[in-house]
Design a protein around this motif. Sequence first.
Motif, PDB file in Angstrom:
ATOM      1  N   LEU A  46      43.838  37.335  -1.926  1.00  0.00           N
ATOM      2  CA  LEU A  46      44.122  36.292  -2.905  1.00  0.00           C
ATOM      3  C   LEU A  46      45.001  36.828  -4.026  1.00  0.00           C
ATOM      4  O   LEU A  46      45.988  36.185  -4.425  1.00  0.00           O
ATOM      5  CB  LEU A  46      42.813  35.733  -3.472  1.00  0.00           C
ATOM      6  CG  LEU A  46      42.906  34.486  -4.321  1.00  0.00           C
ATOM      7  CD1 LEU A  46      43.387  33.320  -3.481  1.00  0.00           C
ATOM      8  CD2 LEU A  46      41.549  34.170  -4.927  1.00  0.00           C
ATOM      9  N   ILE A  47      44.692  38.007  -4.534  1.00  0.00           N
ATOM     10  CA  ILE A  47      45.503  38.627  -5.585  1.00  0.00           C
ATOM     11  C   ILE A  47      46.889  38.965  -5.061  1.00  0.00           C
ATOM     12  O   ILE A  47      47.904  38.731  -5.742  1.00  0.00           O
ATOM     13  CB  ILE A  47      44.788  39.880  -6.142  1.00  0.00           C
ATOM     14  CG1 ILE A  47      43.537  39.462  -6.918  1.00  0.00           C
ATOM     15  CG2 ILE A  47      45.715  40.694  -7.026  1.00  0.00           C
ATOM     16  CD1 ILE A  47      42.636  40.611  -7.299  1.00  0.00           C
ATOM     17  N   ALA A  48      46.967  39.468  -3.838  1.00  0.00           N
ATOM     18  CA  ALA A  48      48.270  39.793  -3.250  1.00  0.00           C
ATOM     19  C   ALA A  48      49.115  38.543  -3.080  1.00  0.00           C
ATOM     20  O   ALA A  48      50.331  38.567  -3.294  1.00  0.00           O
ATOM     21  CB  ALA A  48      48.077  40.493  -1.913  1.00  0.00           C
ATOM     22  N   GLN A  49      48.488  37.445  -2.721  1.00  0.00           N
ATOM     23  CA  GLN A  49      49.221  36.180  -2.561  1.00  0.00           C
ATOM     24  C   GLN A  49      49.769  35.702  -3.894  1.00  0.00           C
ATOM     25  O   GLN A  49      50.905  35.214  -3.978  1.00  0.00           O
ATOM     26  CB  GLN A  49      48.296  35.128  -1.956  1.00  0.00           C
ATOM     27  CG  GLN A  49      48.970  33.834  -1.607  1.00  0.00           C
ATOM     28  CD  GLN A  49      49.929  33.974  -0.441  1.00  0.00           C
ATOM     29  OE1 GLN A  49      49.839  34.904   0.361  1.00  0.00           O
ATOM     30  NE2 GLN A  49      50.855  33.067  -0.339  1.00  0.00           N
ATOM     31  N   PHE A  50      49.005  35.812  -4.963  1.00  0.00           N
ATOM     32  CA  PHE A  50      49.468  35.410  -6.283  1.00  0.00           C
ATOM     33  C   PHE A  50      50.609  36.307  -6.781  1.00  0.00           C
ATOM     34  O   PHE A  50      51.522  35.837  -7.446  1.00  0.00           O
ATOM     35  CB  PHE A  50      48.336  35.396  -7.300  1.00  0.00           C
ATOM     36  CG  PHE A  50      47.453  34.197  -7.202  1.00  0.00           C
ATOM     37  CD1 PHE A  50      47.984  32.917  -7.104  1.00  0.00           C
ATOM     38  CD2 PHE A  50      46.080  34.351  -7.191  1.00  0.00           C
ATOM     39  CE1 PHE A  50      47.156  31.809  -7.011  1.00  0.00           C
ATOM     40  CE2 PHE A  50      45.257  33.240  -7.097  1.00  0.00           C
ATOM     41  CZ  PHE A  50      45.791  31.967  -7.003  1.00  0.00           C
ATOM     42  N   LEU A  51      50.531  37.599  -6.468  1.00  0.00           N
ATOM     43  CA  LEU A  51      51.567  38.519  -6.909  1.00  0.00           C
ATOM     44  C   LEU A  51      52.882  38.332  -6.144  1.00  0.00           C
ATOM     45  O   LEU A  51      53.951  38.609  -6.688  1.00  0.00           O
ATOM     46  CB  LEU A  51      51.078  39.962  -6.769  1.00  0.00           C
ATOM     47  CG  LEU A  51      49.958  40.368  -7.724  1.00  0.00           C
ATOM     48  CD1 LEU A  51      49.522  41.798  -7.438  1.00  0.00           C
ATOM     49  CD2 LEU A  51      50.380  40.220  -9.169  1.00  0.00           C
ATOM     50  N   ARG A  52      52.799  37.862  -4.907  1.00  0.00           N
ATOM     51  CA  ARG A  52      54.018  37.613  -4.136  1.00  0.00           C
ATOM     52  C   ARG A  52      54.763  36.405  -4.656  1.00  0.00           C
ATOM     53  O   ARG A  52      55.964  36.305  -4.502  1.00  0.00           O
ATOM     54  CB  ARG A  52      53.673  37.397  -2.665  1.00  0.00           C
ATOM     55  CG  ARG A  52      53.388  38.696  -1.946  1.00  0.00           C
ATOM     56  CD  ARG A  52      53.136  38.505  -0.497  1.00  0.00           C
ATOM     57  NE  ARG A  52      54.251  37.776   0.135  1.00  0.00           N
ATOM     58  CZ  ARG A  52      54.251  37.396   1.391  1.00  0.00           C
ATOM     59  NH1 ARG A  52      53.191  37.599   2.133  1.00  0.00           N
ATOM     60  NH2 ARG A  52      55.277  36.765   1.899  1.00  0.00           N
ATOM     61  N   GLY A  53      54.056  35.444  -5.220  1.00  0.00           N
ATOM     62  CA  GLY A  53      54.705  34.286  -5.823  1.00  0.00           C
ATOM     63  C   GLY A  53      54.917  33.112  -4.889  1.00  0.00           C
ATOM     64  O   GLY A  53      55.611  32.166  -5.218  1.00  0.00           O
ATOM     65  N   ARG A  54      54.348  33.148  -3.726  1.00  0.00           N
ATOM     66  CA  ARG A  54      54.511  32.034  -2.804  1.00  0.00           C
ATOM     67  C   ARG A  54      53.316  31.150  -2.827  1.00  0.00           C
ATOM     68  O   ARG A  54      52.235  31.458  -2.975  1.00  0.00           O
ATOM     69  CB  ARG A  54      54.731  32.535  -1.386  1.00  0.00           C
ATOM     70  CG  ARG A  54      56.078  33.066  -1.189  1.00  0.00           C
ATOM     71  CD  ARG A  54      56.286  33.373   0.268  1.00  0.00           C
ATOM     72  NE  ARG A  54      57.656  33.750   0.498  1.00  0.00           N
ATOM     73  CZ  ARG A  54      58.145  34.034   1.665  1.00  0.00           C
ATOM     74  NH1 ARG A  54      57.390  33.966   2.721  1.00  0.00           N
ATOM     75  NH2 ARG A  54      59.380  34.373   1.805  1.00  0.00           N
TER      76      ARG A  54
END
Length: 54
Positions: A46-54
């Motif tokens: 979830l954190i990785a998804q938010f950091l990717r910006g998509r």
Amino acid sequence: MLTWSATFLVIAIVAAIFGFGGIAAASTGIAQVLFILFFLLFCVTLIAQFLRGR
């Protein structure tokens, strides 16, 4: 992985109903570890998804 934790939880509940203390305790412990592992992996993705910006 969530299905494994649910499976061990069901085994623990059935074992507790029939009075198999050792099996119930072991299954409960495994279910808790798998659930925590699943939850941590969910938070990381979830954190990785938010950091990717998509």
